[in-house]
Scaffold this motif. Structure first.
Motif, PDB file in Angstrom:
ATOM      1  N   GLY A 190       0.786  -1.253  -0.002  1.00  0.00           N
ATOM      2  CA  GLY A 190       0.041   0.005  -0.146  1.00  0.00           C
ATOM      3  C   GLY A 190       0.837   1.251   0.164  1.00  0.00           C
ATOM      4  N   ARG A 191       1.734   1.265   0.767  1.00  0.00           N
ATOM      5  CA  ARG A 191       2.808   2.472   0.928  1.00  0.00           C
ATOM      6  C   ARG A 191       3.513   2.498  -0.387  1.00  0.00           C
ATOM      7  N   TRP A 192       4.050   1.570  -1.028  1.00  0.00           N
ATOM      8  CA  TRP A 192       4.504   1.433  -2.311  1.00  0.00           C
ATOM      9  C   TRP A 192       3.735   2.312  -3.319  1.00  0.00           C
ATOM     10  N   ALA A 193       2.400   1.807  -3.525  1.00  0.00           N
ATOM     11  CA  ALA A 193       1.496   2.598  -4.274  1.00  0.00           C
ATOM     12  C   ALA A 193       1.115   4.199  -3.941  1.00  0.00           C
TER      13      ALA A 193
ATOM     14  N   GLY B 122       1.509   7.611  -6.167  1.00  0.00           N
ATOM     15  CA  GLY B 122       0.178   8.045  -6.681  1.00  0.00           C
ATOM     16  C   GLY B 122      -0.593   7.009  -7.392  1.00  0.00           C
ATOM     17  N   LEU B 123      -0.548   5.716  -7.026  1.00  0.00           N
ATOM     18  CA  LEU B 123      -1.301   4.761  -7.478  1.00  0.00           C
ATOM     19  C   LEU B 123      -2.186   4.127  -6.544  1.00  0.00           C
ATOM     20  N   PRO B 124      -3.127   3.466  -7.177  1.00  0.00           N
ATOM     21  CA  PRO B 124      -4.278   2.667  -6.295  1.00  0.00           C
ATOM     22  C   PRO B 124      -3.617   1.536  -5.584  1.00  0.00           C
TER      23      PRO B 124
END
Length: 231
Positions: free
Chosen positions: A23-26, A30-32
């Protein structure tokens, strides 16, 4: 940190990973979240391949905990679809590469089509010589309680009795537990098995994890002196 190269003979036999940070990577890009989980699936493929390159007997991955059902329904759906695609895409490669798939946890709580796909995968990979254990709908406290109940049904509850009934009873003892993303906790994962395991926590987010990170962890492990409570 750079570690000196160490002979693979001193590498761990069994490595477990808490795959954290999708989640943090996304979010950082700025990705879902769904794309973070997809990138995490790519990291799983890389890491399974790396485990073979490094000669590990067993790799255990924490894929879906018994607490993950509390997440948003849309995220759970994304994870289930990712699981379906991963099995379909990788099963033939697992068979060809001699990887035995093992599931720890109550995977039969998933949708019937996922259960069927997993059953087929377990059957087709049963002859593999190295193991990929995937924790699905898994919680260590629940596992220990279940093992204690089964041990009690046989007589006195002791450590040997509990170990015989753990999901991991047929796996090598856990040598090294890795958690990605900078979090420093076990999150109800392999609590019993981690009693004398070495632990390594890294700031690397799971989608960025790969062979170099796994190799560095194995080399760090090989430099440690394991005492098992002794001096």
């Amino acid at each position: 940190m750079v570690f000196p190269l160490v002979a693979q003979a001193n590498y761990p036999r069994h490595v477990a990973i808490i795959m954290d940070g999708n989640g943090r990577w996304a979010k950082s890009r700025g990705l879902p979240r769904a794309l973070g989980h997809k990138a995490g699936g790519d990291a799983v493929k890389r890491t399974v391949e790396a485990a073979g390159t490094l000669g590990l007997d067993c790799l255990t991955l924490y894929a879906f905990s018994s607490e993950n059902w509390k997440r948003e329904e849309s995220e759970i759906s994304d994870l289930m679809n990712l699981m379906r695609r991963f099995i379909e895409r990788e099963l033939d490669a697992f068979v060809a590469e001699g990887i035995r798939l093992k599931i720890i946890g109550d995977y039969r709580a998933f949708a019937p089509d996922i259960v069927e796909k997993l059953d087929i995968a377990l059957d087709r990979t049963a002859g593999g010589t190295r193991t990929l254990a995937v924790a699905l709908n898994y919680g260590a406290q629940q596992e220990i309680a279940r093992a204690a109940r089964l041990a009690a049904a046989e007589g006195a509850i002791d450590a040997d009795g509990i170990e015989r009934h753990l999901f991991t009873a047929d796996l090598p003892p856990l040598d090294l537990l890795i958690r990605t993303s900078g979090e420093v906790r076990l999150s109800n994962f392999l609590l019993w098995q981690s009693a004398y395991a070495e632990m390594l926590f890294t700031d690397v987010l799971w989608p960025d994890f790969g062979e170099d990170h796994l190799r560095a962890a194995c080399e760090a492990f090989a430099t440690r002196e394991r005492r098992y409570g002794g001096r």
